[in-house]
Design an enzyme around this catalytic site. Structure first.
Site, mmCIF file in Angstrom:
data_model
loop_
_atom_site.group_PDB
_atom_site.id
_atom_site.type_symbol
_atom_site.label_atom_id
_atom_site.label_comp_id
_atom_site.label_asym_id
_atom_site.label_seq_id
_atom_site.Cartn_x
_atom_site.Cartn_y
_atom_site.Cartn_z
ATOM 1 C CG ASP A 150 6.993 -9.079 0.945
ATOM 2 O OD1 ASP A 150 8.050 -8.532 0.576
ATOM 3 O OD2 ASP A 150 6.547 -8.969 2.101
ATOM 4 C CG ASN A 191 0.119 -6.651 11.983
ATOM 5 O OD1 ASN A 191 1.263 -6.971 11.629
ATOM 6 N ND2 ASN A 191 -0.876 -6.503 11.119
ATOM 7 C CG HIS A 214 3.100 -7.782 8.883
ATOM 8 N ND1 HIS A 214 2.370 -6.614 8.870
ATOM 9 C CD2 HIS A 214 4.313 -7.451 8.355
ATOM 10 C CE1 HIS A 214 3.102 -5.646 8.365
ATOM 11 N NE2 HIS A 214 4.280 -6.125 8.045
ATOM 12 C CD GLU A 269 -1.024 -7.831 7.138
ATOM 13 O OE1 GLU A 269 -0.717 -7.712 8.354
ATOM 14 O OE2 GLU A 269 -0.788 -6.941 6.301
#
Ligand code: F6R
Length: 243
Positions: free
Chosen positions: A67, A135, A137, A142
């Protein structure tokens, strides 16, 4: 999913380096998927060390990063391009023509995503290194991201922006968008090595290896469907699981 138990961050990094060195030395044209963030920094340090000790050469290695932020240039110290150069590329003999990272400054971001995905399809990733967000990800995928997503533009979660603001002068400076490989892109890698370190990730790791359902609400749960995942986790990260 296999779990390799490391004592601490240093050992986790060394064990991951062992796997990569072995793969690179046994493969004619290795293709690696790489991550940024704090977790893989020790791995990159270890790879640089082994390169300097002539254990390994990166001459024939191709890399794809997961990313990149949208709207910050390669020369900005917070860009993932800068991070990779600073932590790995500038220290080794990799041919920079063979490093790939999404261009977050592209005029046409949609086109950039399509082309990045095509590049990966043409040079399938042998081993993808991953970190994991609190979380769940992976990459910047996400909770809620579809499992059939390919490289795409994402709006970053406030929690992710806050977590990443430690690298910026203020939260305001953290970009609101990024380009990331999709879940489907990540799942196409032949092998995945997930690195997990520290107490803060203990609940996340426990959730990942639980028998809870595979759901986009916890993106990393998709890894349970991948046939070759190795998790390397240190003692602190394993605090909430029994092996
Ligand atoms: C980085 C990436 C992210 C990180 C994750 C964990 O390229 O894609 O998914 O792996 O946010 O970050 P750290 O390692 O900083 O805890």
């Amino acid at each position: 999913m296999d779990i390799i138990q490391a004592k601490d961050y240093t050992e986790m990094s060394k064990l991951a380096a062992d796997l990569l060195v072995k793969h690179i030395n046994n493969t004619k044209s290795p293709i690696l998927g790489l991550a940024t963030g704090s977790t893989p920094i020790g791995l990159y340090k270890e790879l640089v060390k082994r390169y300097k000790q002539s254990e390994i050469s990166f001459k024939h290695v191709t890399t794809f990063n997961l990313d990149e932020y949208v709207g910050i240039s390669r020369s900005n110290p917070n860009s993932y391009h800068y991070f990779m150069n600073d932590n790995l590329w500038k220290h080794i003999d990799i041919d920079l023509a063979n490093v790939n990272i999404p261009d977050g400054m592209a005029d046409n971001l949609e086109k950039e995503c399509i082309e990045y995905e095509e590049r990966i399809a043409n040079q399938p990733i042998d081993i993808q290194i991953l970190g994991i967000g609190l979380n769940g990800h992976i990459g910047f995928n996400e909770p809620g991201t579809s499992f059939d997503s390919r490289t795409h533009i994402v709006e970053l979660d406030e929690s992710t922006r806050e977590a990443n603001s430690r690298f910026f002068d203020s939260l305001d400076e953290v970009p609101k968008q990024a380009i990331t490989m999709g879940i489907e892109t990540i799942m196409k890698a032949k092998k995945v090595i997930l690195l997990v370190s520290g107490k803060a990730k203990a609940t996340t790791l426990a959730k990942l290896i639980s028998n809870e359902e595979v759901t986009p609400d916890f993106p990393a749960s998709v890894l349970r469907k991948h046939k070759d995942v190795t998790i390397i986790a240190d003692e602190e990260a394993r605090e909430k699981i029994k092996l």
